[in-house]
Design an enzyme around this catalytic site. Structure first.
Site, PDB file in Angstrom:
ATOM      1  N   LYS A 109       0.839  -1.204   0.000  1.00 60.82           N
ATOM      2  CA  LYS A 109       0.000   0.000   0.000  1.00 60.82           C
ATOM      3  C   LYS A 109       0.873   1.253   0.000  1.00 60.82           C
ATOM      4  CE  LYS A 109      -3.751  -2.578   1.997  1.00 60.82           C
ATOM      5  NZ  LYS A 109      -4.424  -3.120   3.168  1.00 60.82           N
ATOM      6  N   GLN A 139      -5.351  -1.977   9.334  1.00 59.48           N
ATOM      7  CA  GLN A 139      -5.070  -3.279   8.724  1.00 59.48           C
ATOM      8  C   GLN A 139      -5.674  -4.410   9.573  1.00 59.48           C
ATOM      9  OE1 GLN A 139      -3.489  -3.691   5.669  1.00 59.48           O
ATOM     10  NE2 GLN A 139      -4.021  -5.830   5.886  1.00 59.48           N
ATOM     11  N   ASP A 189     -11.569   1.881   3.351  1.00 57.69           N
ATOM     12  CA  ASP A 189     -11.891   0.448   3.214  1.00 57.69           C
ATOM     13  C   ASP A 189     -13.394   0.243   2.995  1.00 57.69           C
ATOM     14  OD1 ASP A 189      -9.884  -1.416   3.092  1.00 57.69           O
ATOM     15  OD2 ASP A 189      -9.546  -1.489   5.261  1.00 57.69           O
TER      16      ASP A 189
END
Ligand code: NDP
Length: 293
Positions: free
Chosen positions: A54, A98, A123
């Site tokens: 990322k 995460q 997300d």
């Protein structure tokens, strides 16, 4: 006839190029390139690889990126305080925690995700964004399903009026992709571990999405000739061998188009994260404009 191979690399490139152009178009009014913060708790090796990828994608596109690596014993309150700081940080447009979190934080996962400002939730896991997606409103959409939809569009594969079957009903893949396909006017069926006659249902699909997490789950007899097969699964069957949920070699002889694993959907996810970071920046800028009107 062998199926058309839908290579993630090609579509990921297109999604990233589009995100970069959108970021540059936004830059004059934003005053900077978009910024993404990734929070990782602990040292899970797979998560560390994802986080590095990322960061690399941010670098490649000229986005600002901040990595907040917290020790594995971080408590819930400390993590929530970090999210509060990032919510208030004007340099940060997107926040991603995460997953999976270490065991002692797993129970608080919903509370942690809900602490993220919905406009920074790149997300797309915040209930506000899930609600907006279900209601058909503009929202930040989970990256993997959004990437699959973008790939279908870029590949010129029609969705409207088609029969779509999704195997898997998770909040991060199965459910959101079903809403996205519905929004594009597909006729959608979701299968799961309690579905009866699953192979017969799968065989009706023009677009078959496998998000199960089991190697070789989708066999050639479950696929309609000419169907588009999207394999979301990532299964490690040996230290250096990843496979999807689809029996690729057999199914590619039946399907019209198919995504490989590796080299398929996985690459779309990070590319779409970049697109979501731009969208998050745009949403916040529009929000500020509304407030100052
Ligand atoms: P989950 O484990 O959360 O969900 C799996 C789904 O599959 C569940 O809905 C489950 O049904 C269903 N299922 C399990 N066994 C069967 C069965 N025998 N018959 C029918 N349905 C079954 O997984 P995720 O959705 O998070 O992920 C799915 C796969 O996609 C994994 O391999 C994961 O690694 C991969 N993935 C890949 C990403 C990418 O970037 N390419 C991103 C995210 C995930 P039930 O609900 O009834 O238990």
């Amino acid at each position: 006839m062998t199926a058309r191979l839908l290579e993630g690399k090609l579509f990921a490139r297109m999604i990233k190029d589009e995100a970069k152009q959108a970021a540059e178009a936004l830059k004059p009014s934003l005053g900077r390139m978009p910024g993404l913060a990734v929070v990782i708790v602990g040292e899970d090796p797979a998560s560390q690889v994802y986080v590095r990828n990322k960061e690399r994608a941010c670098e490649e596109l000229g986005f600002f990126s901040a990595l907040i690596a917290l020790p594995k014993e971080t408590c819930k309150e400390e993590l929530l305080a970090e999210i509060d700081r990032l919510n208030a940080n004007r340099r940060i447009d997107g926040i991603l925690v995460q997953l999976p979190l270490p065991r002692h934080l797993a129970e608080a996962e919903a509370e942690i995700i809900e602490r993220i400002d919905p406009r920074k939730d790149v997300d797309g896991f915040h209930p506000v964004n899930i609600g907006r997606l279900v209601a058909g409103e503009r929202s930040l959409v989970p990256c993997t399903p959004a990437g699959c939809m973008k790939m279908l569009a870029l590949a010129g594969i029609p969705v409207e009026g088609k029969r779509a079957v999704i195997i898997g009903r998770s909040n991060i893949v199965g459910k959101p992709i079903s809403h996205l396909l519905l929004a594009e006017n597909a006729t959608v069926t979701i299968c799961h571990s309690r579905t009866e006659n699953l192979p017969a249902i799968a065989r009706e699909a023009d677009i078959l999405v496998a998000a199960v997490g089991r190697p070789n789950f989708v066999t050639a007899d479950m696929v309609k000739p000419g169907a588009t097969v999207i394999d979301v699964g990532i299964n490690r069957i040996a230290p250096k061998k990843l496979v999807g949920d689809v029996d690729f070699e057999a199914v590619r002889e039946i399907a019209g188009a198919i995504t490989p694993v590796p080299g398929g959907v996985g690459l779309l996810t990070i590319a779409t994260l970049m697109a979501n970071t731009v969208e998050a920046a745009r949403l916040q800028m529009e929000g500020k404009r509304e407030r100052t009107k």
